[in-house]
Scaffold this active site. Structure first.
Site, PDB file in Angstrom:
ATOM      1  CB  ILE A 144      -0.988   0.025   1.192  1.00 16.32           C
ATOM      2  CG1 ILE A 144      -0.252  -0.064   2.528  1.00 16.32           C
ATOM      3  CG2 ILE A 144      -2.003  -1.092   1.076  1.00 16.32           C
ATOM      4  CD1 ILE A 144      -1.181  -0.009   3.743  1.00 16.32           C
ATOM      5  CG  ASP A 145       0.009   4.153  -2.796  1.00 11.54           C
ATOM      6  OD1 ASP A 145       0.760   3.389  -3.420  1.00 11.54           O
ATOM      7  OD2 ASP A 145      -1.079   4.562  -3.240  1.00 11.54           O
ATOM      8  CE  LYS A 146       6.726   9.040   3.113  1.00 10.62           C
ATOM      9  NZ  LYS A 146       7.683  10.066   2.640  1.00 10.62           N
TER      10      LYS A 146
ATOM     11  NE  ARG B 272      -2.890   8.202  -4.084  1.00 13.99           N
ATOM     12  CZ  ARG B 272      -1.563   8.346  -4.142  1.00 13.99           C
ATOM     13  NH1 ARG B 272      -0.769   7.291  -3.961  1.00 13.99           N
ATOM     14  NH2 ARG B 272      -1.032   9.518  -4.374  1.00 13.99           N
TER      15      ARG B 272
END
Length: 308
Positions: A140-142, A241
């Site tokens: 998962i993204d930062k 997103r």
């Protein structure tokens, strides 16, 4: 150019990129085209950057492969982790916002992968995804918080990866996004690929991408914002997103795909991986885990409710 040069003799008429893609050092036609564009290919001693160039029998094609830069080494980092569950096969981690999952081009050091390496050692994590991603099954993204599944053995990794590939690995997210919706339940689907305008971003495309699907439920209408539950069917890079931004409803705080000035005082997208469910690779039992909304999310939700 330093590196290794391979020379091939053409035996039958062919397009340059098609011919090159069939040679052992090249893994795909896309890679062949990148090498041609980069000036790594010559025909009869002359650099050839036209991928459609027609080769004739007897011609010699030279491919100069540049030396690959040494891969960064993953070093263990003693970073506390919130482990919801673990056994001999796997671990479920609740990742805080701001932590990178594994090192990339930026050479990040304080990553989830480094923390896992410190906790379990290389022998206690799967090696399927290479030395920079020990145990990492998915990411998962930062600036996305929430649940990640970690594999401790190669056998467990492969079985869990098969579930992800077969879309039987359940993943649900919570998000606050810009704008409102006419329907309270709908599906976002289409193809996602690298953006032709910015290679660091992803985009919804008409063709040439990978199929992506997200099922969306509006949990709460919050005036200029909406509180959503999102169920992933696929797991493409930046999927939620990108798809929400494509509809004109970017995730609040997402300065990459939304307004450049973060909304609601956020420092990153308001997106949380709240639920995962899977078949345990050892016992065969279905396991499910939930992560409560973190403080940054509940603060933002309260702010939206107060202002609607």
């Amino acid at each position: 150019m330093s590196g290794t040069t391979h020379v091939f003799t053409v035996s039958a008429p062919a397009r340059l990129d098609v011919f090159l893609a069939a040679q052992p050092p090249v893994s795909s036609r896309a890679q062949a085209q990148r090498l041609i564009s980069a000036g790594c290919v010559s025909v009869q001693g002359a650099c050839q950057q036209n991928k459609k160039y027609r080769l004739q029998p007897g011609q010699q094609v030279a491919l100069a492969l540049p030396d690959r830069p040494p891969e960064p080494e993953l070093l263990p980092a003693d970073i506390p982790l919130h482990i919801l569950y673990e056994d001999d096969c796997l671990a479920v981690v609740d990742k805080p916002r701001g932590m990178v999952v594994h090192p990339g081009a930026g050479g990040e050091r304080d990553t989830l992968a480094a923390a896992l390496l410190s906790r379990y050692g290389r022998g206690g994590l799967s090696s399927v995804n290479g030395p920079l991603r020990p145990g990492i099954l998915h990411r998962i993204d930062k600036d996305t918080s929430g649940l990640l599944l970690v594999a401790k053995t190669d056998c467990a990794h492969r079985q869990l990866a098969q579930q992800i590939e077969a879309h039987t690995f359940d993943r649900e997210y919570r998000a606050i996004c810009h704008g409102g919706f006419q329907s309270d339940a709908f599906t976002l689907e289409g193809q996602i690929a690298r953006s032709p305008k910015d290679r660091k971003k992803m985009a919804v495309v008409g063709e040439g991408g990978r199929y992506a699907r997200t099922d969306v439920q509006v949990l709460e209408h919050l005036g200029p914002y909406s509180y959503l539950k999102l169920k992933l069917y696929t797991g493409r890079t930046h999927q939620i997103r990108v798809q929400l931004a494509h509809t004109g409803h970017p995730v609040a705080g997402d300065v990459v795909y939304g307004p450049k000035k973060p909304a609601l005082g956020l420092q990153g997208q308001c997106l949380h991986a709240a639920f995962i469910g899977f078949i345990h690779p050892g016992s065969g039992a279905y396991m499910a885990f939930e992560s409560p909304l973190p403080p940054y999310f509940t603060r933002t939700l309260a702010l939206c409710r107060a202002g609607r």
